[in-house]
Design a protein around this motif. Structure first.
Motif, PDB file in Angstrom:
ATOM      1  N   ARG A 325       0.848  -1.201   0.000  1.00 18.99           N
ATOM      2  CA  ARG A 325       0.000   0.000   0.000  1.00 18.99           C
ATOM      3  C   ARG A 325       0.876   1.242   0.000  1.00 18.99           C
ATOM      4  N   TYR A 326       0.449   2.226  -0.784  1.00 22.11           N
ATOM      5  CA  TYR A 326       1.153   3.500  -0.859  1.00 22.11           C
ATOM      6  C   TYR A 326       0.160   4.631  -0.638  1.00 22.11           C
ATOM      7  N   LYS A 327       0.605   5.651   0.082  1.00 25.67           N
ATOM      8  CA  LYS A 327      -0.198   6.855   0.261  1.00 25.67           C
ATOM      9  C   LYS A 327       0.685   8.064  -0.035  1.00 25.67           C
ATOM     10  N   GLN A 328       0.272   8.841  -1.031  1.00 25.88           N
ATOM     11  CA  GLN A 328       0.997  10.055  -1.398  1.00 25.88           C
ATOM     12  C   GLN A 328       0.169  11.284  -1.045  1.00 25.88           C
ATOM     13  N   HIS A 329       0.817  12.274  -0.487  1.00 23.50           N
ATOM     14  CA  HIS A 329       0.178  13.558  -0.187  1.00 23.50           C
ATOM     15  C   HIS A 329       1.015  14.663  -0.833  1.00 23.50           C
ATOM     16  N   GLU A 330       0.335  15.662  -1.370  1.00 25.52           N
ATOM     17  CA  GLU A 330       1.027  16.832  -1.888  1.00 25.52           C
ATOM     18  C   GLU A 330       0.243  18.091  -1.535  1.00 25.52           C
ATOM     19  N   ILE A 331       0.961  19.074  -1.046  1.00 25.56           N
ATOM     20  CA  ILE A 331       0.424  20.426  -0.853  1.00 25.56           C
ATOM     21  C   ILE A 331       1.232  21.350  -1.758  1.00 25.56           C
ATOM     22  N   TYR A 332       0.531  22.106  -2.594  1.00 26.07           N
ATOM     23  CA  TYR A 332       1.207  22.883  -3.628  1.00 26.07           C
ATOM     24  C   TYR A 332       0.634  24.289  -3.673  1.00 26.07           C
ATOM     25  N   LEU A 333       1.511  25.281  -3.761  1.00 30.64           N
ATOM     26  CA  LEU A 333       1.111  26.686  -3.868  1.00 30.64           C
ATOM     27  C   LEU A 333       1.997  27.377  -4.878  1.00 30.64           C
ATOM     28  N   SER A 334       1.379  28.103  -5.793  1.00 27.45           N
ATOM     29  CA  SER A 334       2.124  28.853  -6.792  1.00 27.45           C
ATOM     30  C   SER A 334       1.549  30.256  -6.907  1.00 27.45           C
ATOM     31  N   ASN A 335       2.428  31.255  -6.885  1.00 30.63           N
ATOM     32  CA  ASN A 335       2.036  32.644  -7.095  1.00 30.63           C
ATOM     33  C   ASN A 335       2.869  33.221  -8.230  1.00 30.63           C
ATOM     34  N   ALA A 336       2.232  33.998  -9.097  1.00 31.13           N
ATOM     35  CA  ALA A 336       2.942  34.567 -10.243  1.00 31.13           C
ATOM     36  C   ALA A 336       2.473  35.986 -10.512  1.00 31.13           C
ATOM     37  N   LEU A 337       3.410  36.833 -10.927  1.00 29.48           N
ATOM     38  CA  LEU A 337       3.134  38.215 -11.327  1.00 29.48           C
ATOM     39  C   LEU A 337       3.537  38.399 -12.784  1.00 29.48           C
ATOM     40  N   LEU A 338       2.712  39.106 -13.541  1.00 21.33           N
ATOM     41  CA  LEU A 338       3.029  39.461 -14.922  1.00 21.33           C
ATOM     42  C   LEU A 338       2.975  40.973 -15.051  1.00 21.33           C
ATOM     43  N   THR A 340       3.444  44.087 -17.683  1.00 21.23           N
ATOM     44  CA  THR A 340       3.521  44.494 -19.087  1.00 21.23           C
ATOM     45  C   THR A 340       4.145  45.878 -19.158  1.00 21.23           C
ATOM     46  N   ILE A 341       5.368  45.934 -19.607  1.00 20.57           N
ATOM     47  CA  ILE A 341       6.087  47.207 -19.646  1.00 20.57           C
ATOM     48  C   ILE A 341       5.540  48.102 -20.749  1.00 20.57           C
ATOM     49  N   ASN A 342       5.317  47.523 -21.927  1.00 18.07           N
ATOM     50  CA  ASN A 342       4.679  48.236 -23.039  1.00 18.07           C
ATOM     51  C   ASN A 342       4.010  47.194 -23.931  1.00 18.07           C
ATOM     52  N   ASN A 343       3.564  47.624 -25.100  1.00 15.61           N
ATOM     53  CA  ASN A 343       2.848  46.705 -25.980  1.00 15.61           C
ATOM     54  C   ASN A 343       3.708  45.554 -26.488  1.00 15.61           C
ATOM     55  N   ASN A 344       5.014  45.701 -26.380  1.00 10.82           N
ATOM     56  CA  ASN A 344       5.912  44.691 -26.945  1.00 10.82           C
ATOM     57  C   ASN A 344       6.694  43.892 -25.903  1.00 10.82           C
ATOM     58  N   PHE A 345       6.813  44.392 -24.705  1.00 10.32           N
ATOM     59  CA  PHE A 345       7.705  43.763 -23.727  1.00 10.32           C
ATOM     60  C   PHE A 345       6.965  43.496 -22.427  1.00 10.32           C
ATOM     61  N   SER A 346       7.166  42.288 -21.879  1.00  4.37           N
ATOM     62  CA  SER A 346       6.559  41.911 -20.602  1.00  4.37           C
ATOM     63  C   SER A 346       7.512  41.009 -19.829  1.00  4.37           C
ATOM     64  N   ALA A 347       7.309  40.934 -18.534  1.00  3.12           N
ATOM     65  CA  ALA A 347       8.157  40.119 -17.663  1.00  3.12           C
ATOM     66  C   ALA A 347       7.296  39.474 -16.590  1.00  3.12           C
ATOM     67  N   SER A 348       7.767  38.336 -16.069  1.00  3.29           N
ATOM     68  CA  SER A 348       6.994  37.615 -15.057  1.00  3.29           C
ATOM     69  C   SER A 348       7.911  37.065 -13.974  1.00  3.29           C
ATOM     70  N   LEU A 349       7.311  36.828 -12.821  1.00  2.09           N
ATOM     71  CA  LEU A 349       7.999  36.217 -11.686  1.00  2.09           C
ATOM     72  C   LEU A 349       7.051  35.198 -11.070  1.00  2.09           C
ATOM     73  N   ALA A 350       7.546  33.970 -10.868  1.00  4.39           N
ATOM     74  CA  ALA A 350       6.718  32.908 -10.299  1.00  4.39           C
ATOM     75  C   ALA A 350       7.473  32.212  -9.183  1.00  4.39           C
ATOM     76  N   GLU A 351       6.747  31.869  -8.140  1.00  5.46           N
ATOM     77  CA  GLU A 351       7.314  31.124  -7.010  1.00  5.46           C
ATOM     78  C   GLU A 351       6.399  29.949  -6.689  1.00  5.46           C
ATOM     79  N   ASP A 352       6.955  28.740  -6.735  1.00  5.75           N
ATOM     80  CA  ASP A 352       6.212  27.521  -6.434  1.00  5.75           C
ATOM     81  C   ASP A 352       6.783  26.863  -5.184  1.00  5.75           C
ATOM     82  N   LEU A 353       5.904  26.475  -4.290  1.00  5.78           N
ATOM     83  CA  LEU A 353       6.290  25.729  -3.103  1.00  5.78           C
ATOM     84  C   LEU A 353       5.443  24.459  -3.039  1.00  5.78           C
ATOM     85  N   SER A 354       6.065  23.344  -2.724  1.00  9.94           N
ATOM     86  CA  SER A 354       5.309  22.100  -2.585  1.00  9.94           C
ATOM     87  C   SER A 354       5.948  21.215  -1.525  1.00  9.94           C
TER      88      SER A 354
END
Length: 664
Positions: A325-338, A340-354
């Motif tokens: 028998r196997y029992k797996q548990h996962e707790i996962y959280l992800s937050n991301a920011l996008l 948009t600097i202008n119509n042509n350029f954008s940047a993002s930051l993401a942080e995942d914890l599990s």
């Protein structure tokens, strides 16, 4: 610091939501915003800087595809491992990189399995799916989780969004029956509770005895026999919630439950057809995706998931009965920011914890059970520059993994920075010809099975891989008859160090580090539409892959040096021709692969012969008493070819499926 940053983003978003909600409440006459019912935007495969393949629900229906694995077999650059039958394990590997490098995403959140790292795509159905897509390397959408940035490719399943026209509800029902005792009823229902709140529910039951006939030519005692202990009993259900807060953002939540019991017929052996292994799987997860806009330039997305998986495996050998028998548990959280600097350029930051845990009571390891726990932190930054003729993306992923093991003093810690860069360019305005190039580094930590539950205990190093891709795409029209052509050609080179090779068995695998593997290949894809009149046309979709994946570890080892790695055909492909007309839609499909080897040494005794699988589908829409109905018939493996994808796990021969459904 990562935990504090992620927690700050999470609560800050809800604080903003609360303030916006209070502002909205102060205006007594304001109406709630309408629920958006438009479908997901289909990504452009032609403009993508990396290979992208998409099949929508319309194409799935027209081609008569019955499962996610049927869809995947039509993608190029993919190796599908299928242990045969309805209940057989099915995993996806991209360009020889192994199934552990492929992320399976369900509505934007990846499905994990820390036990084996291989997600069984047979768990998922096409009942309420709007599109299935496969992106190799990295998608141009930089507003993603950090976990997605760390994969060799992503197979994404997108749930259909309900669309309400004249009524505040809609539903679908269908029943499929067919060979080997197949019976599969499905019910899907959606309800619009208010202008800002909707809910959908989907449920299905699938059972089959799975005892299909096959031949084993080298068995003189039992050449003609049937698969035994191949029955399945599967129940799936999920509930989806869609909530629009207006200016405060939108929330989507999913509750999913999967429960199956299946027999494991095992590998075919000469003069022996006994099989008594059983497998029970229960999987429950709930996930949430919250999107909001802080300003016209700043977007925020928060995703959370809890996943529980229970597995029970029973094997009976004569008078001996063993249960694991196997029992797996996962707790996962992800937050991301996008941003948009202008119509042509954008940047993002993401942080995942599990946080992942695995508990088990395996009899084989009873004296030294590891009970591993794994803490994951992934931080990704990405940027995108996009103009009409040129698109470029870049990202950097920081991986930090800490692992603790009971009864083992050697706890593990893994750290790595991995970059990705890609670009596409359209040199001429007068044509839709585009060139693309990409480079990606990958870092894969061994799974719990590879580290602690292999049949031979050993120390494994993480895999380090590099992906290179160069290609071209073209979309256009040649004439009024040939009114649509979409072609792509990609050449790739992958270099893997410390590649972990799995010797596949249905439940317990054996693993080893090969050292160095060199993978190079070509992917070619062509789709076209031929118009035969106002209501008649022919759709042709074809794909071809050449893949050379060689063990380059030890030049002095003549037995395996420059040998093709296991279960990787050099040549594979698929073609589907569909004839759409006012009477009965017809499609003919071929999926083929040449010889493979089930062991590292490429000798005749280890060879699996090539195959070609031919199928026919007939589809007819009907209008009965105001309801949209349809009938579909599928004849599979029409030439009754006896072949294996995994050695000694024969695939079903000729079979049929009949489906009837209606919308209400």
């Amino acid at each position: 610091m990562r935990i504090l940053f992620s927690t700050f983003l999470f609560f800050y978003s809800f604080a903003c939501t609360s303030l916006l909600a209070q502002t909205n409440d102060s205006i007594k006459t304001q109406k709630l915003s309408e629920v958006e019912v438009s479908a997901h935007i289909k990504p452009s495969a032609a403009r993508s800087t990396t290979p992208l393949q998409v099949i929508t629900t319309e194409s799935i229906t027209e081609q008569g595809l019955q499962s996610v694995s049927d869809v995947v077999r039509r993608f190029n650059g993919v190796v599908l491992k299928d242990y045969g039958g309805i209940g057989g394990l099915k995993t996806v590997a991209i360009r020889g990189m192994g199934a552990e490098h492929t992320a399976i995403s369900y509505d934007g959140i990846t499905v994990s399995n820390v036990l084996s790292g291989q997600v069984d795509i047979g768990r998922f159905a096409l009942d309420n799916i709007s599109a299935v897509s496969l992106s190799i390397s990295q998608s141009d959408d930089i507003f993603q989780t950090a976990r997605v940035l760390g994969s060799a490719g992503v197979l994404n399943l997108q749930t259909a969004i309900p669309s309400f026209n004249e009524h505040n509800h809609e539903g679908k029902a269908r029943i499929t029956t067919g060979s080997f005792g197949l019976f599969n009823p499905v019910l899907d229902y959606s309800h619009k509770i208010s202008n800002s709140f909707a809910i959908s529910a989907n449920g299905s039951w699938q059972r089959a005895d799975g005892n299909y006939p096959f031949k084993q030519e080298d068995d003189k005692l039992l050449p003609d026999r049937k698969r035994k202990n191949s029955d399945v009993d599967i129940f799936r259900t999920e509930i989806n919630i869609f909530n629009n807060f207006g200016k405060s953002g939108d929330l989507r939540a999913k509750i999913y439950y999967f429960d199956s019991e299946r027999g494991l017929p095992g590998s075919v052996t000469i003069a022996n057809d006994y099989a008594a292994e059983r497998l029970w799987d229960k999987n429950f997860f709930t996930q949430m995706v919250y999107n909001t806009t802080f300003s016209p330039k700043l977007k925020f997305r928060s995703q959370a998931k809890y996943d529980y998986t229970f597995t029970r495996y029973v094997i009976e050998e004569l008078s001996d009965r063993k249960t694991n028998r196997y029992k797996q548990h996962e707790i996962y959280l992800s937050n991301a920011l996008l941003y948009t600097i202008n119509n042509n350029f954008s940047a993002s930051l993401a942080e995942d914890l599990s946080y992942n845990t695995l508990n088990n009571d395996m009899a084989t390891f009873a004296d030294n059970l590891p009970y591993p726990k794994r803490y994951n932190s992934l931080t990704g930054i990405a940027a995108k520059y996009d103009i009409k003729q040129f698109t470029a993306t870049a990202s950097l992923l920081a991986t930090y993994i800490s692992e603790k093991v009971k009864n083992n003093s050697d706890n593990n810690t893994y750290k790595r920075l991995t970059p990705t860069i890609s670009a596409s360019y359209q040199p001429f305005d007068v044509t839709n010809l585009r060139f693309r190039v990409s480079y990606k580094e990958l870092f894969r930590v061994p799974t719990f099975t590879e580290l602690y539950y292999s049949s031979i205990s050993k120390k494994l190093n993480p895999e380090l891989a590099r992906q290179f891709n160069m290609g071209a795409t073209w979309v256009g029209s040649i004439s009024d008859v040939l009114n649509y052509v979409n072609a792509s050609l990609d050449v790739y080179y992958n270099n893997v160090r410390n590649k972990i090779i799995i010797i596949p068995y249905p439940f317990m695998a054996s693993s080893t580090n090969l050292g160095k593997v060199r993978i190079k290949g070509v992917d070619l894809k062509l789709a076209t539409n031929i118009s035969l009149g106002d209501k008649m046309n022919v759709d042709i979709n074809g794909s071809y892959s050449y893949m050379e994946a060689l063990d380059m570890t030890d030049p002095g080892n003549s037995k395996t040096y420059k040998n093709q790695i296991q279960y990787t055909p050099k040549h594979s492909g698929a073609i589907t021709v569909g004839f759409n007309n006012p009477w009965v839609n017809f499609s003919y499909s071929i999926v083929a692969a040449n010889k493979r080897y089930f062991n590292i040494q490429n000798i005749k005794d280890n060879r699996i012969n090539g195959y070609s699988d031919h199928s026919i589908s007939l589809y007819k829409k009907l209008r009965i008493k105001g309801y949209d109905c349809y009938l579909q018939g599928n004849l599979l493996n029409i030439w009754n070819e006896n072949y294996d994808i995994i050695a000694y796990y024969p695939m079903p021969g000729r079979s049929f499926k009949i489906t009837g459904g209606f919308k209400f």
